[in-house]
Design an enzyme around this catalytic site. Structure first.
Site, PDB file in Angstrom:
ATOM      1  N   ASN A 173       0.851  -1.188   0.000  1.00  0.00           N
ATOM      2  CA  ASN A 173       0.000   0.000   0.000  1.00  0.00           C
ATOM      3  C   ASN A 173       0.886   1.237   0.000  1.00  0.00           C
ATOM      4  O   ASN A 173       1.932   1.268   0.661  1.00  0.00           O
ATOM      5  CB  ASN A 173      -0.913   0.036   1.237  1.00  0.00           C
ATOM      6  CG  ASN A 173      -1.787   1.286   1.249  1.00  0.00           C
ATOM      7  OD1 ASN A 173      -2.736   1.398   0.477  1.00  0.00           O
ATOM      8  ND2 ASN A 173      -1.471   2.237   2.124  1.00  0.00           N
ATOM      9  N   TYR A 177       0.098  10.137   4.392  1.00  0.00           N
ATOM     10  CA  TYR A 177      -0.209  10.440   5.780  1.00  0.00           C
ATOM     11  C   TYR A 177       0.814  11.457   6.285  1.00  0.00           C
ATOM     12  O   TYR A 177       2.015  11.225   6.180  1.00  0.00           O
ATOM     13  CB  TYR A 177      -0.134   9.172   6.644  1.00  0.00           C
ATOM     14  CG  TYR A 177      -0.742   7.946   6.011  1.00  0.00           C
ATOM     15  CD1 TYR A 177      -2.113   7.844   5.823  1.00  0.00           C
ATOM     16  CD2 TYR A 177       0.055   6.882   5.572  1.00  0.00           C
ATOM     17  CE1 TYR A 177      -2.681   6.722   5.234  1.00  0.00           C
ATOM     18  CE2 TYR A 177      -0.497   5.752   4.991  1.00  0.00           C
ATOM     19  CZ  TYR A 177      -1.874   5.676   4.823  1.00  0.00           C
ATOM     20  OH  TYR A 177      -2.423   4.559   4.232  1.00  0.00           O
ATOM     21  N   ARG A 178       0.323  12.546   6.823  1.00  0.00           N
ATOM     22  CA  ARG A 178       1.245  13.574   7.291  1.00  0.00           C
ATOM     23  C   ARG A 178       2.184  13.007   8.356  1.00  0.00           C
ATOM     24  O   ARG A 178       1.835  12.063   9.078  1.00  0.00           O
ATOM     25  CB  ARG A 178       0.463  14.748   7.868  1.00  0.00           C
ATOM     26  CG  ARG A 178      -0.084  14.475   9.271  1.00  0.00           C
ATOM     27  CD  ARG A 178      -0.989  15.567   9.741  1.00  0.00           C
ATOM     28  NE  ARG A 178      -1.267  15.441  11.158  1.00  0.00           N
ATOM     29  CZ  ARG A 178      -2.441  15.737  11.705  1.00  0.00           C
ATOM     30  NH1 ARG A 178      -3.438  16.166  10.951  1.00  0.00           N
ATOM     31  NH2 ARG A 178      -2.612  15.621  13.009  1.00  0.00           N
ATOM     32  N   GLU A 237      -0.987   1.035  -5.750  1.00  0.00           N
ATOM     33  CA  GLU A 237      -0.930   2.418  -6.242  1.00  0.00           C
ATOM     34  C   GLU A 237       0.091   2.580  -7.357  1.00  0.00           C
ATOM     35  O   GLU A 237      -0.076   3.444  -8.241  1.00  0.00           O
ATOM     36  CB  GLU A 237      -0.613   3.379  -5.105  1.00  0.00           C
ATOM     37  CG  GLU A 237      -1.764   3.659  -4.155  1.00  0.00           C
ATOM     38  CD  GLU A 237      -2.043   2.528  -3.172  1.00  0.00           C
ATOM     39  OE1 GLU A 237      -3.081   2.573  -2.479  1.00  0.00           O
ATOM     40  OE2 GLU A 237      -1.211   1.592  -3.081  1.00  0.00           O
ATOM     41  N   ASP A 287      -5.327  21.707   8.932  1.00  0.00           N
ATOM     42  CA  ASP A 287      -5.659  20.626   7.997  1.00  0.00           C
ATOM     43  C   ASP A 287      -6.484  21.088   6.803  1.00  0.00           C
ATOM     44  O   ASP A 287      -6.919  22.233   6.712  1.00  0.00           O
ATOM     45  CB  ASP A 287      -6.392  19.513   8.746  1.00  0.00           C
ATOM     46  CG  ASP A 287      -5.794  18.145   8.454  1.00  0.00           C
ATOM     47  OD1 ASP A 287      -5.592  17.831   7.264  1.00  0.00           O
ATOM     48  OD2 ASP A 287      -5.508  17.403   9.400  1.00  0.00           O
TER      49      ASP A 287
END
Length: 640
Positions: A173, A177-178, A237, A287
């Site tokens: 995967n 993600y920050r 991906e 965000d």
């Protein structure tokens, strides 16, 4: 089109007049954010920026995909719809019946293409490993990691492609993600509970094993897009990236773990997460919702190695009040994945729009080919059950009688004309995005469906008071109003849009039920089907502003009340409470975040430096527009 490296994409942006090279020193500590925010919110997304002098050896590329043109350039196409059409064609060829050997023979080119998109492993080292730093030499502070907003918990890596594998199947995967940099060799790993990375983490925890993690920065921009794409679980991906590039992604093995990463990436950060280790306090972070996501406990990522190519570029993005760069990335996903959504899940869907003001998950507009009663309900529930669409809060379904779901004014008129509130609006409950701050419970709340289709006979039975908007109506301001009402905007009534917007001073001694009763009794509001209430400080003449603020602040079942008509020949109405919720007025128990804005000192600093930075015509700070919404100066809004 395949870019061999991020530098090739930068060169193309330069050639097309889409890039500003900033040669004067600019610090990654909020200065870059304040500059980029001004460009991102400019018409059409402004320009991409390359900050060549930032105190490190790595130039920072930012806002690179922040326009329709640049997003298309990143994916090697003229229009984003072209990519969806390619997917549609491939799916059709693969799934259509093959009745003869000739039909089957025609499949060979398609199968060959699919094979060419599969990622390929190399036994040699990649360009991403031209420089290698391991052990004590690892130092994240050598990278120009951005501290974006004043109340952020620290500097954050904002455009990381995080590579993990399922420990049982070894299926890869790549997610985005920050990552908050905690010190020279550790970061937080912001895995939401619904994400694949979190599932891999939980499985490693069950097995009692450490979790290898590698982080990819840069390379072909299709790699970065693919990490954000709403792919089904267990779909690689890098296969999507290969399809977008029309060329496979070449992978090489990492130096200190067994994961594989793109050979032509700019920077690789290798390491592991130990699921048995205590979680780390991560955040706050300004965000993409336009509000701070508040601090919470997340896993810690330990860095074992940093590699990078010669002349590497550090890619970054900033998020905040829309529109920003992520709006264009979101638009690409919307156009690309419409075709597979139609083929696999909702065959009647014709078109779809995710308005930037809805920050990806708050508002969805969908157009369908309606053939039976209740179809809008069927489509809404189908979409709420699919992938990241499960986070949607407001789903509007229309049909072919609505000419263009991408025209928000037209859609507002369609809703005004075709929706009878008490008949055509329905509610559900389900999972919400972890970043949603409005629901009473964390990551769980309510959803609202709006059936704006032409109604069939079965759908009209039992409803005899559906009232269309009086196209000749003229809004008249009330002669007297409660003192806590600051302003009323009824101008949309004259545009055949049955909406009135009210801003209130919620800090006053007021009762929301009294306000609702006033609205229902006031003749000036009688023909408005939707009355929207927002806080003082919201510019109620700016409809994108109102849409962003209201959709972010509502839990539909709690905040959207339906009222039957009080007089004959009037519509049923909905009052929408889009205000900030407090413990005092709403008995709201969770912490409420402040909106994301720059501080006054930083705004003035960039104002003064603008000309010397050679950024072009002066652009005022967007933060000035939203400053009055702040309640205190921190990430958490003060309950006043």
């Amino acid at each position: 089109m395949a870019f061999r490296e991020l530098a090739e994409f930068v060169d193309l942006l330069d050639q097309e007049g889409e890039l500003i090279r900033v040669k004067e020193y600019v610090t990654p500590d909020m200065e870059i954010t304040e500059i980029v925010d001004r460009f991102s919110k400019s018409k059409g997304g402004g320009k991409a920026l390359l900050f060549e002098n930032n105190g490190t050896d790595f130039p920072i590329l930012i806002n690179a995909m922040g326009s329709t043109k640049r997003m298309s350039m990143a994916l090697g196409c003229f229009t984003l719809d072209q990519v969806g059409e390619r997917i549609d064609k491939v799916f059709s060829e693969l799934t259509s019946p093959k009745l003869s050997w000739i039909d089957k023979f025609k499949m060979i080119p398609t199968l060959k293409n699919v094979s060419s998109w599969m990622p390929k492993r190399s036994n040699s080292r990649g360009r991403c490993q031209e420089n290698i730093f391991k052990g004590d030499d690892v130092d994240l502070t050598t990278l120009p990691v951005l501290r974006c907003w004043p109340a952020d918990g620290g500097p954050f890596i904002t455009l990381p492609c995080v590579v993990t594998e399922d420990p049982d199947t070894n299926i890869r995967n790549v997610g985005m993600y920050r990552m908050q940099v905690l010190d020279k060799n550790t970061t937080g790993m912001h895995w939401h509970k619904h994400k694949t990375g979190a599932r891999h983490y939980n499985r490693h925890k069950e097995l009692g094993t450490k979790m290898p993690v590698s982080v990819v920065l840069g390379g072909d921009p299709s790699l970065m897009f693919s990490a954000t794409a709403p792919l089904p679980d267990n779909i690689d991906e890098y296969l999507l990236a290969g399809f977008l590039r029309d060329e496979s992604v070449n992978l090489v093995k990492c130096i200190t773990n067994d994961l594989y990463v793109p050979a032509d990436a700019d920077i690789i950060i290798e390491g592991f997460v130990d699921p048995q280790e205590e979680l780390v306090w991560e955040g706050p972070f300004g965000d993409h919702t336009g509000f701070y996501s508040l601090a919470d406990w997340y896993p810690k990522f330990h860095v074992t190695c940093i590699t990078y190519k010669d002349r590497a570029i550090y890619p970054a993005t900033i998020v905040g009040i829309p529109p920003m760069e992520d709006a264009y990335i979101q638009r690409a996903s919307e156009r690309i994945f419409l075709a597979p959504m139609k083929l696999v899940m909702v065959p009647e869907i014709l078109d779809m729009d995710l308005p930037p003001a809805g920050v990806a998950h708050n508002i969805t507009l969908a157009q369908i080919n309606k053939t039976f009663s209740g179809q809008a309900h069927k489509v809404a529930y189908s979409m709420w059950g699919a992938g990241q669409m499960m986070f949607n809060k407001v789903m509007v379904i229309t049909d072919e009688s609505a000419p263009n779901v991408h025209s928000y004014r037209r859609m507002a008129r369609i809703i005004s004309q075709k929706v009878e509130v008490s008949r055509d609006i329905f509610f559900s409950r389900g999972p919400m995005d972890v970043l949603d701050h409005s629901s009473n419970a964390f990551a769980y709340g309510s959803k609202m469906g709006v059936d704006a289709t032409e109604k069939l006979d079965e759908e009209l039975q039992g409803f005899d008071h559906c009232v269309a908007l009086d196209k000749k109506g003229t809004f008249v301001q009330p002669t007297s109003m409660p003192e806590y009402i600051v302003k009323v905007n009824g101008s949309l009534i004259e545009q055949e849009i049955s909406v009135i917007i009210i801003s209130i001073d919620k800090r006053s001694n007021m009762d929301l039920n009294d306000l609702k009763q006033y609205i229902l009794n006031e003749k000036s509001f009688a023909l408005a089907k939707f009355i929207v209430i927002v806080d003082r400080g919201v510019c109620i003449d700016d409809y994108d502003f109102v849409s962003w603020y209201c959709s972010g602040n509502i839990d539909p079942i709690r905040d959207c009340s339906i009222h039957e008509p009080m007089v004959p020949n009037a519509p049923s109405r909905m009052i929408i409470d889009g205000t900030r919720k407090t413990s005092l007025h709403d008995n709201f128990k969770r912490l409420w975040p402040n909106p994301v804005v720059s501080d006054d000192e930083m705004i003035e600093q960039i104002d003064m430096r603008w000309e010397s930075l050679e950024l072009g015509p002066f652009v005022s700070s967007p933060s000035r527009k939203y400053k009055s919404l702040m309640r205190g100066s921190g990430a958490v809004a003060e309950d006043i």
